[in-house]
Design a protein around this motif. Structure first.
Motif, mmCIF file in Angstrom:
data_model
loop_
_atom_site.group_PDB
_atom_site.id
_atom_site.type_symbol
_atom_site.label_atom_id
_atom_site.label_comp_id
_atom_site.label_asym_id
_atom_site.label_seq_id
_atom_site.Cartn_x
_atom_site.Cartn_y
_atom_site.Cartn_z
ATOM 1 N N PHE A 1 3.219 2.773 -9.557
ATOM 2 C CA PHE A 1 3.700 1.574 -10.264
ATOM 3 C C PHE A 1 5.000 1.026 -9.683
ATOM 4 O O PHE A 1 5.561 0.075 -10.223
ATOM 5 C CB PHE A 1 3.878 1.873 -11.754
ATOM 6 C CG PHE A 1 2.579 2.222 -12.419
ATOM 7 C CD1 PHE A 1 1.613 1.235 -12.615
ATOM 8 C CD2 PHE A 1 2.283 3.519 -12.798
ATOM 9 C CE1 PHE A 1 0.391 1.542 -13.194
ATOM 10 C CE2 PHE A 1 1.070 3.841 -13.384
ATOM 11 C CZ PHE A 1 0.113 2.848 -13.579
ATOM 12 N N HIS A 2 5.494 1.630 -8.629
ATOM 13 C CA HIS A 2 6.709 1.095 -8.007
ATOM 14 C C HIS A 2 6.329 0.180 -6.855
ATOM 15 O O HIS A 2 5.514 0.549 -6.002
ATOM 16 C CB HIS A 2 7.619 2.238 -7.531
ATOM 17 C CG HIS A 2 8.315 2.925 -8.663
ATOM 18 N ND1 HIS A 2 9.057 4.062 -8.530
ATOM 19 C CD2 HIS A 2 8.373 2.593 -9.981
ATOM 20 C CE1 HIS A 2 9.552 4.408 -9.713
ATOM 21 N NE2 HIS A 2 9.146 3.534 -10.604
ATOM 22 N N PRO A 3 6.917 -1.004 -6.832
ATOM 23 C CA PRO A 3 6.539 -1.968 -5.797
ATOM 24 C C PRO A 3 6.609 -1.363 -4.386
ATOM 25 O O PRO A 3 5.735 -1.610 -3.572
ATOM 26 C CB PRO A 3 7.546 -3.096 -6.012
ATOM 27 C CG PRO A 3 7.821 -3.034 -7.495
ATOM 28 C CD PRO A 3 7.817 -1.569 -7.834
ATOM 29 N N PHE A 4 7.641 -0.574 -4.098
ATOM 30 C CA PHE A 4 7.721 0.114 -2.814
ATOM 31 C C PHE A 4 7.286 1.563 -3.055
ATOM 32 O O PHE A 4 7.899 2.293 -3.839
ATOM 33 C CB PHE A 4 9.151 0.042 -2.257
ATOM 34 C CG PHE A 4 9.316 0.718 -0.928
ATOM 35 C CD1 PHE A 4 8.530 0.349 0.154
ATOM 36 C CD2 PHE A 4 10.252 1.730 -0.756
ATOM 37 C CE1 PHE A 4 8.673 0.983 1.389
ATOM 38 C CE2 PHE A 4 10.407 2.360 0.471
ATOM 39 C CZ PHE A 4 9.606 1.986 1.540
ATOM 40 N N PHE A 5 6.213 1.977 -2.367
ATOM 41 C CA PHE A 5 5.492 3.206 -2.711
ATOM 42 C C PHE A 5 5.460 4.134 -1.494
ATOM 43 O O PHE A 5 4.549 4.044 -0.678
ATOM 44 C CB PHE A 5 4.080 2.773 -3.155
ATOM 45 C CG PHE A 5 3.142 3.858 -3.569
ATOM 46 C CD1 PHE A 5 3.575 5.026 -4.175
ATOM 47 C CD2 PHE A 5 1.770 3.682 -3.389
ATOM 48 C CE1 PHE A 5 2.668 5.999 -4.572
ATOM 49 C CE2 PHE A 5 0.853 4.650 -3.784
ATOM 50 C CZ PHE A 5 1.310 5.811 -4.371
ATOM 51 N N ARG A 6 6.479 4.975 -1.379
ATOM 52 C CA ARG A 6 6.610 5.793 -0.161
ATOM 53 C C ARG A 6 6.991 7.230 -0.477
ATOM 54 O O ARG A 6 7.915 7.495 -1.231
ATOM 55 C CB ARG A 6 7.694 5.184 0.750
ATOM 56 C CG ARG A 6 7.867 5.941 2.052
ATOM 57 C CD ARG A 6 9.004 5.365 2.893
ATOM 58 N NE ARG A 6 10.314 5.762 2.370
ATOM 59 C CZ ARG A 6 11.457 5.732 3.078
ATOM 60 N NH1 ARG A 6 11.443 5.308 4.331
ATOM 61 N NH2 ARG A 6 12.598 6.098 2.524
ATOM 62 N N VAL A 7 6.295 8.157 0.184
ATOM 63 C CA VAL A 7 6.716 9.555 0.164
ATOM 64 C C VAL A 7 7.670 9.749 1.327
ATOM 65 O O VAL A 7 7.395 9.319 2.440
ATOM 66 C CB VAL A 7 5.505 10.499 0.335
ATOM 67 C CG1 VAL A 7 5.969 11.917 0.668
ATOM 68 C CG2 VAL A 7 4.645 10.512 -0.918
ATOM 69 N N GLY B 1 0.835 -1.201 0.000
ATOM 70 C CA GLY B 1 0.000 0.000 0.000
ATOM 71 C C GLY B 1 0.866 1.247 0.000
ATOM 72 O O GLY B 1 2.066 1.187 -0.294
ATOM 73 N N PHE B 2 0.248 2.372 0.338
ATOM 74 C CA PHE B 2 0.975 3.642 0.334
ATOM 75 C C PHE B 2 1.611 3.884 1.706
ATOM 76 O O PHE B 2 1.001 3.607 2.739
ATOM 77 C CB PHE B 2 0.000 4.776 -0.019
ATOM 78 C CG PHE B 2 0.629 6.133 0.023
ATOM 79 C CD1 PHE B 2 1.652 6.478 -0.852
ATOM 80 C CD2 PHE B 2 0.208 7.088 0.951
ATOM 81 C CE1 PHE B 2 2.238 7.733 -0.806
ATOM 82 C CE2 PHE B 2 0.791 8.347 0.992
ATOM 83 C CZ PHE B 2 1.801 8.676 0.119
ATOM 84 N N HIS B 3 2.869 4.420 1.696
ATOM 85 C CA HIS B 3 3.594 4.697 2.941
ATOM 86 C C HIS B 3 3.901 6.199 3.005
ATOM 87 O O HIS B 3 4.355 6.778 2.015
ATOM 88 C CB HIS B 3 4.936 3.959 2.971
ATOM 89 C CG HIS B 3 4.842 2.467 2.845
ATOM 90 N ND1 HIS B 3 5.665 1.609 3.518
ATOM 91 C CD2 HIS B 3 4.033 1.661 2.110
ATOM 92 C CE1 HIS B 3 5.382 0.355 3.209
ATOM 93 N NE2 HIS B 3 4.391 0.368 2.343
ATOM 94 N N GLN B 4 3.704 6.779 4.168
ATOM 95 C CA GLN B 4 4.048 8.193 4.345
ATOM 96 C C GLN B 4 5.181 8.322 5.353
ATOM 97 O O GLN B 4 5.125 7.757 6.449
ATOM 98 C CB GLN B 4 2.830 8.984 4.824
ATOM 99 C CG GLN B 4 3.079 10.464 5.047
ATOM 100 C CD GLN B 4 3.284 11.253 3.741
ATOM 101 O OE1 GLN B 4 2.647 10.979 2.721
ATOM 102 N NE2 GLN B 4 4.200 12.224 3.764
ATOM 103 N N CYS B 5 6.198 9.077 4.977
ATOM 104 C CA CYS B 5 7.395 9.190 5.795
ATOM 105 C C CYS B 5 7.910 10.615 5.742
ATOM 106 O O CYS B 5 7.631 11.356 4.795
ATOM 107 C CB CYS B 5 8.438 8.236 5.214
ATOM 108 S SG CYS B 5 9.954 8.094 6.143
ATOM 109 N N LYS B 6 8.652 10.998 6.754
ATOM 110 C CA LYS B 6 9.342 12.284 6.776
ATOM 111 C C LYS B 6 10.404 12.220 7.857
ATOM 112 O O LYS B 6 10.259 11.494 8.838
ATOM 113 C CB LYS B 6 8.347 13.395 7.107
ATOM 114 C CG LYS B 6 8.945 14.770 7.163
ATOM 115 C CD LYS B 6 7.885 15.767 7.591
ATOM 116 C CE LYS B 6 8.484 17.157 7.674
ATOM 117 N NZ LYS B 6 7.433 18.171 7.726
#
Ligand code: GLC
Length: 801
Positions: free
Chosen positions: A536-542, A262-267
């Motif tokens: 479209f990237h298997p690892f999906f992180r901001v 799924g989608f990952h949010q990081c900072k």
């Protein structure tokens, strides 16, 4: 220091004539008069290993890259002793070893075409400085040959004409020409005359590859120590080469839990707790799907690994639980540097047990990282890895953290010119003691491996999730990865696209970039275009460094938020499709992203394309990489493709303009494909899936598609509790047949498929489902013919008027 392989360079030594030949089952030994031995092992019919020593004796045979699960065995092995050479034949390859020079030539066994020939072949230079040899190999670069692979190199996909170095390096704000950066994957694929082969140079010392850069007709590779030890992997299809390499160095040991896709949010960093909560609740309030929230170094107490800053996070267990209740998995960073602090238990334990790396003369390896002065565990020692794994007990089992992010594991050291350990640092190397020259490239890999083992143990019965920055070949067995500290520029969006594709063709598909850019701040438009690529990237992180402003989907204007939401939703809809592709990766080593050259190597147009790629097997995507664009030109590979947005069918094999305003991007679906989709969810598992959507794209002819499913976490699938469905579509001018074949013991909770047929060229006269006629009013149509069918159907037959 040796920087080239030129014949002219002084000091090169060469094998002399063969004086002895021995065979031991699958391994052949050719000994020369000057004590060079070539050990040739037939790993498989299409995989040969070449290993050389110059002293008449081999070192202990040990590799971190090669997995014990690699397939072995061949159908044929014949050896002929001919006048000028030995001829070794398998069912796929013919190999000549020259009796005078030990030079190697390889041919396709089917038609005799020359695939690879040594130019000056194996040679070496004695390293008086360090002992041992600088080992070198040079091969002929064939007419029209192209080269691909090498991990994370941030440059054109086709490596021809370039020289690269493998030495994992902390590379803050790297650029298109920075080399080396974070990964060392000494594996490339060569392609000429529609034949692809791979070379994996399994040597962890600093190594170099020269692809017809120094000399137009020569490709060479060399390392500053260790053995000339490489695997030759024959295709002839490039996909087969990548699959074989992945078989050799390992497929991921486990599927990731579905939430990790799924989608990952990081900072760097979300703190204190109230800030973390503000972020996660804004996701839910704005209805932007998200599964993971990250804690960067500031969650720790003075950057001490495995501790918490209790001012910021007074009760981590409660917080992690509350986040989990809201569908968020918490991922925490863990770095290798352990703060020198006598009151810090992790430090004390490691010191007492002698787990830290030492300099050649005995003192500890001391270096500055975030916590100030640190010592560093020697992850190349099994005992240290066990200890490290055990440290995760509290974080994972007790507090409930779901994933661990290993960073700075090149290892990065601050305030020193070489950014890492000095060469003399000693390592155990699993009982093969050596200096950092040999262990540097695998240090981060062994850290990630130990972390993976800890997570595996303490997350049980759930599956582990790890991310690493540094990697050597084989690291894909344990962890996902990201491409490090990139920058918020349009050029970096191009780089991110190339790197994810290159990682996939280097056996490491579970990769992605810091979306939006780590350093500096993107404009809303760049952020939007990057999210579009990221789905479209298997690892999906901001992720972003944070000191340049906010980078959440709502940090720009509401138009950006809306488009970003729309694309993240598409990612969530496509999860079953991505999960199926991941299954193919875990089972067969099939890359999740296929650059066009991997998709269709026969079409030479694809050999120099970089922007377009295939996601899984049947979706073609191409990011918009420039500001103010209303679309872009792109190459559509051969075959017919449905425009994802309009259903217009395009005949490929040509470059064309594709409209793509900021709320769109070029996406196409291969005709005949059946794409499984989930309903939109805010996070994986939010909804009980009642029905899986199957988007079927009509084709005159045949195409097969798959759907893998299981419990989305846990180990049951390893015992056969999964379901693998194959859909065979056969379209004719007034008929469409879809057959389903089922395997596996898992029964998903949903009962039906919602089948949506795109591009049906006829009006339906009759519908038969498993030979029973069903009423026509079962089908709704407004361009797309939609019907709900039992998920256990075997055959659907539509007949036209
Ligand atoms: C490194 C990492 C980055 C992280 C930062 C602080 O620069 O690459 O992702 O945010 O360290 O931990």
């Amino acid at each position: 220091m040796i920087v080239n392989t030129e014949l002219e360079s002084k000091g090169n030594l060469f094998p002399s004539n063969i004086i002895d030949f021995k065979k031991d089952v699958d391994t052949l030994y050719f000994t020369t008069e000057n004590e060079v031995i070539l050990q040739l092992t037939v790993v498989r019919d299409s995989v040969l290993r070449f290993r050389y020593t110059t002293t008449g004796k081999f070192e202990n045979d040990f590799s971190y890259a090669i997995t014990k699960y690699a397939s072995r065995g061949y159908n044929k092995l014949e050896i002929e002793d001919l006048k000028t050479h030995y001829k070794i034949s398998t069912s796929k390859l013919i190999c000549h070893i020259d009796k005078d020079t030990l030079k190697v030539q390889l041919f396709d066994a089917a038609d005799g075409l020359a695939i690879s020939q040594d130019e000056i072949g194996f040679h070496w230079e004695e390293s008086y400085e360090h002992g041992g040899n600088i080992v070198k190999m040079s091969k002929v670069s064939n007419d029209g040959e192209s080269y691909f692979g090498l991990g994370d190199k941030p440059n054109h996909l086709n490596l021809k004409g370039k020289r690269y170095e493998n030495w994992v390096t902390d590379s803050y704000a790297y650029g298109k020409d920075t080399d080396p950066i974070y990964k060392a994957i000494p594996f490339y694929t060569g392609l000429h005359h529609n034949r692809a082969y791979g070379i994996f140079f399994d040597n962890s010392f600093r190594s170099f590859f020269d692809f017809a850069h120094e000399r137009r007709n020569v490709t060479s590779f060399w390392a500053q120590g260790g053995e000339m030890n490489y695997y030759f992997i024959y295709g002839p299809q490039m996909t087969e080469v990548v699959e074989s390499y992945t078989d050799l160095t390992g497929k991921p040991h486990l599927l990731p839990p579905l939430w990790a896709l799924g989608f990952h949010q990081c900072k760097w960093s979300y703190y204190p707790e109230s800030k973390v909560k503000e972020i996660t609740s804004t996701f839910r309030k704005l209805q932007i799907p998200c599964d993971a929230i990250y804690l960067d170094i500031d969650y720790m107490d003075g950057f001490r690994c495995f501790t918490w800053n209790k001012d910021y996070f007074p009760d981590p267990k409660r917080m992690v639980k509350e986040l989990a209740d809201d569908g968020f998995k918490t991922v925490a960073i863990i770095d290798p540097g352990i703060k020198i602090d006598k009151d810090y238990s992790v430090f004390k334990e490691a010191l007492d047990n002698d787990y830290f790396c030492k300099r050649a003369d005995g003192p500890y390896m001391k270096g500055k990282v975030w916590p100030g002065e640190c010592y560093f565990p020697d992850y190349t020692k099994p005992e240290v890895r066990d200890w490290w794994s055990g440290l995760f007990k509290e974080l994972i089992e007790d507090i409930g953290v779901k994933g661990v992010w290993n960073d700075m594991n090149e290892p990065a050291v601050m305030e020193v010119p070489n950014k890492t350990f000095p060469d003399d640092v000693r390592h155990d190397y699993d009982g093969n003691p050596c200096s950092h020259r040999k262990a540097h490239n695998i240090y981060g890999m062994q850290m990630a491996r130990a972390t993976y083992q800890g997570l595996k143990k303490f997350s049980y019965p759930k599956r582990p999730f790890v991310i690493t920055r540094s990697a050597y070949s084989g690291t894909q067995r344990y962890t996902s990865t990201w491409t490090g500290d990139n920058v918020a520029t349009w050029e970096h969006l191009w780089i991110a696209n190339v790197q994810a594709q290159r990682m996939a063709m280097s056996g490491f598909s579970f990769a992605g970039s810091d979306i939006g850019g780590f350093a500096e701040q993107p404009q809303g438009e760049l952020f939007t275009r990057w999210i579009q690529l990221g789905i479209f990237h298997p690892f999906f992180r901001v992720h972003s460094s944070g000191d340049h402003g906010d980078q959440e989907p709502w940090a720009f204007d509401t138009d950006v938020t809306d488009v970003v939401r729309k694309f993240i939703e598409i990612r969530y809809e496509l999860l079953p499709y991505l999960y199926t592709a991941f299954w193919h990766y875990v089972e067969q080593g099939t890359p999740l992203l296929k650059s066009l050259v991997l998709y269709d190597q026969e079409d030479v147009q694809t050999h120099y394309r970089t922007d377009e790629f295939i996601f899984g097997n049947q979706i073609l995507a191409c990011p918009v990489l420039e500001p103010n664009a209303k679309g872009r030109r792109m190459y559509i590979p051969k075959g017919n493709w449905f425009n994802f947005w309009t259903d217009e069918v395009i005949k490929g094999g040509k470059e064309m303009w594709v409209d793509a305003d900021i709320d769109s991007m070029p996406i196409f679906v291969k005709e005949g494909a059946i794409i499984p989709k989930y309903p939109k969810q805010q996070y994986v598992g939010e909804k009980q899936i009642e029905s899986v959507i199957l988007e079927a794209y009509f084709k005159t002819g045949k195409e097969s598609s798959q759907l893998f499913d299981d419990a989305h976490d846990g180990y049951d699938y390893t015992k056969g509790r999964y379901s693998y469905r194959t859909f065979k579509l056969l379209g004719k001018s007034n008929e469409l047949i879809i057959q389903q074949h089922k395997e596996g013991k898992f029964n998903a909770s949903y009962k039906t498929f919602e089948l949506r047929i795109h591009g049906l060229p006829f009006e339906i006269k009759e519908i038969q489902l498993d030979n029973v006629i069903i009423p026509l009013d079962h089908v709704k149509s407004n361009g797309i013919s939609t019907m709900t069918i039992d998920k256990e159907f075997t055959e659907l037959h539509l007949i036209g008027k």
